[in-house]
Design a protein around this motif. Structure first.
Motif, short mmCIF file in Angstrom:
data_model
loop_
_atom_site.label_atom_id
_atom_site.label_comp_id
_atom_site.label_asym_id
_atom_site.label_seq_id
_atom_site.Cartn_x
_atom_site.Cartn_y
_atom_site.Cartn_z
N GLY A 23 31.91 -24.67 -20.71
CA GLY A 23 31.64 -25.26 -21.41
C GLY A 23 31.72 -26.35 -22.85
O GLY A 23 31.22 -27.13 -23.50
N ALA A 24 32.06 -27.38 -21.62
CA ALA A 24 32.54 -28.66 -22.14
C ALA A 24 30.80 -29.84 -22.47
O ALA A 24 29.57 -29.20 -21.41
CB ALA A 24 33.29 -29.47 -21.03
N ALA A 25 30.64 -30.67 -23.38
CA ALA A 25 29.10 -30.98 -23.24
C ALA A 25 29.80 -32.76 -22.38
O ALA A 25 30.54 -32.49 -22.13
CB ALA A 25 29.31 -31.75 -24.50
N ASN A 31 24.55 -29.85 -22.49
CA ASN A 31 25.16 -29.37 -21.37
C ASN A 31 23.50 -28.35 -20.61
O ASN A 31 22.59 -29.23 -21.30
CB ASN A 31 25.68 -28.51 -21.74
CG ASN A 31 25.01 -27.16 -22.54
OD1 ASN A 31 23.53 -27.39 -22.93
ND2 ASN A 31 25.40 -26.03 -23.52
N ASP A 32 23.35 -28.41 -19.13
CA ASP A 32 22.76 -28.56 -18.40
C ASP A 32 21.50 -26.89 -19.46
O ASP A 32 20.50 -27.45 -18.78
CB ASP A 32 23.33 -26.99 -17.62
CG ASP A 32 24.28 -28.03 -16.50
OD1 ASP A 32 23.97 -29.30 -17.15
OD2 ASP A 32 24.96 -27.61 -16.00
N GLU A 33 22.02 -25.89 -20.17
CA GLU A 33 21.07 -25.17 -20.52
C GLU A 33 20.33 -25.81 -21.66
O GLU A 33 19.14 -25.91 -21.51
CB GLU A 33 22.09 -24.15 -21.22
CG GLU A 33 22.04 -23.03 -20.27
CD GLU A 33 23.73 -23.34 -20.32
OE1 GLU A 33 24.47 -24.72 -20.76
OE2 GLU A 33 24.25 -22.97 -18.99
N SER A 34 20.76 -26.69 -22.45
CA SER A 34 20.19 -27.48 -23.44
C SER A 34 19.35 -28.62 -22.67
O SER A 34 17.95 -29.04 -23.38
CB SER A 34 20.45 -28.08 -24.32
OG SER A 34 22.03 -29.61 -23.75
N MET A 35 19.69 -29.03 -22.19
CA MET A 35 18.67 -30.25 -20.89
C MET A 35 17.48 -29.60 -20.03
O MET A 35 16.40 -30.31 -20.37
CB MET A 35 19.39 -30.73 -19.78
CG MET A 35 18.73 -31.23 -18.91
SD MET A 35 18.02 -32.85 -19.56
CE MET A 35 20.02 -34.35 -19.57
N GLU A 36 17.73 -28.36 -19.87
CA GLU A 36 16.87 -27.24 -19.51
C GLU A 36 15.33 -27.22 -20.01
O GLU A 36 14.85 -27.03 -19.97
CB GLU A 36 17.41 -26.37 -18.74
CG GLU A 36 17.63 -26.61 -17.31
CD GLU A 36 18.58 -24.89 -16.42
OE1 GLU A 36 17.72 -24.21 -17.24
OE2 GLU A 36 18.74 -25.41 -15.67
N GLU A 37 16.08 -26.83 -21.96
CA GLU A 37 15.24 -27.03 -22.36
C GLU A 37 14.22 -27.65 -23.18
O GLU A 37 13.23 -27.46 -23.44
CB GLU A 37 15.94 -25.87 -23.96
CG GLU A 37 16.48 -24.73 -23.30
CD GLU A 37 17.87 -24.11 -24.96
OE1 GLU A 37 17.33 -24.91 -25.90
OE2 GLU A 37 17.93 -23.11 -24.63
N TRP A 38 15.05 -28.70 -23.00
CA TRP A 38 14.81 -29.69 -23.66
C TRP A 38 13.61 -30.76 -23.27
O TRP A 38 12.00 -31.24 -22.87
CB TRP A 38 15.71 -31.12 -23.56
CG TRP A 38 15.05 -32.59 -23.67
CD1 TRP A 38 14.46 -33.17 -24.92
CD2 TRP A 38 15.00 -33.10 -22.74
NE1 TRP A 38 14.21 -34.30 -25.20
CE2 TRP A 38 14.77 -34.99 -23.76
CE3 TRP A 38 15.26 -33.98 -21.70
CZ2 TRP A 38 13.91 -35.59 -23.51
CZ3 TRP A 38 14.35 -35.07 -21.29
CH2 TRP A 38 14.03 -36.22 -21.87
N GLU A 39 13.80 -30.40 -21.52
CA GLU A 39 12.85 -30.44 -20.19
C GLU A 39 11.82 -29.59 -20.48
O GLU A 39 10.86 -30.32 -20.16
CB GLU A 39 13.21 -30.38 -18.78
CG GLU A 39 14.18 -31.72 -18.71
CD GLU A 39 15.43 -31.31 -16.94
OE1 GLU A 39 15.08 -30.77 -16.51
OE2 GLU A 39 15.90 -32.34 -16.70
N GLU A 40 11.39 -27.94 -20.54
CA GLU A 40 10.64 -27.89 -20.92
C GLU A 40 9.78 -28.03 -21.96
O GLU A 40 8.45 -28.29 -22.00
CB GLU A 40 11.03 -25.91 -21.30
CG GLU A 40 11.18 -25.67 -20.02
CD GLU A 40 12.18 -23.95 -19.64
OE1 GLU A 40 12.12 -23.58 -20.90
OE2 GLU A 40 12.39 -23.56 -18.62
N GLU A 41 10.44 -28.73 -22.96
CA GLU A 41 9.92 -29.34 -24.20
C GLU A 41 9.01 -29.66 -24.46
O GLU A 41 7.77 -30.55 -24.71
CB GLU A 41 10.98 -28.74 -25.38
CG GLU A 41 11.60 -27.79 -26.19
CD GLU A 41 12.39 -28.71 -27.80
OE1 GLU A 41 12.40 -29.24 -26.96
OE2 GLU A 41 13.47 -28.05 -27.48
N VAL A 42 10.09 -30.92 -23.39
CA VAL A 42 8.72 -32.30 -23.33
C VAL A 42 7.62 -31.78 -22.07
O VAL A 42 5.93 -32.46 -22.48
CB VAL A 42 9.64 -33.22 -22.55
CG1 VAL A 42 9.69 -34.71 -21.67
CG2 VAL A 42 10.99 -34.05 -22.75
N GLU A 43 7.37 -31.58 -20.68
CA GLU A 43 6.62 -30.77 -19.98
C GLU A 43 5.44 -29.78 -21.33
O GLU A 43 4.38 -30.33 -20.94
CB GLU A 43 7.01 -29.74 -19.45
CG GLU A 43 6.12 -29.24 -18.26
CD GLU A 43 6.98 -28.85 -16.91
OE1 GLU A 43 6.09 -28.32 -16.38
OE2 GLU A 43 7.99 -28.67 -16.32
#
Length: 130
Positions: A23-25, A31-43
């Motif tokens: 659960g750590a940043a 974290n990994d989930e927010s990084m994936e969400e960010w990559e999807e938004e950028v895409e």
């Protein structure tokens, strides 16, 4: 102020035994989930911008072709010819080493085309008037 002497407060650390806690940043604060969400938004943003740019460039290409056909002596046609000439010149300069490696220096066995002197109206400078 020694970090090793103060090891009893490890609850706020992000890593344990060389691995990231579940659960750590991370080091970037995500974290990994927010990084994936960010990559999807950028895409998604890249797809939108790319689609609009493709549409705009198609319209501009159609406009350029129209201007070239309707006004071949205009500024748009002149700029297109200039850009094509400059790009061709740059490509020829960049490809000079490959031309000499392959062996295509100067044409051998062929004759250069003799161009007539168009300033001379009758093809000869020595005319005799009688």
């Amino acid at each position: 102020l020694d970090p090793v002497a103060n090891e009893d407060n490890t609850e706020t650390e992000a890593f344990e035994d060389g691995k990231q806690k579940p659960g750590a940043a991370g080091a970037t604060g995500t974290n990994d989930e927010s990084m994936e969400e960010w990559e999807e938004e950028v895409e998604e943003e890249v797809k939108k911008v790319g689609g609009w740019l493709s549409f705009v460039f198609m319209i501009l290409m159609i406009y350029t072709a129209y201007q070239m056909s309707e006004n071949p002596d205009g500024i748009c046609a002149s700029l297109c010819r200039l850009v094509i000439t400059v790009i061709g010149c740059i490509l020829k300069i960049l490809l000079i080493p490959f031309k000499y490696i392959i062996g295509g220096g100067r044409p051998s066995g062929g004759h250069y085309m003799a161009t007539p002197d168009y300033r001379d109206p009758y093809g000869s400078r020595h005319m005799e008037l009688t």
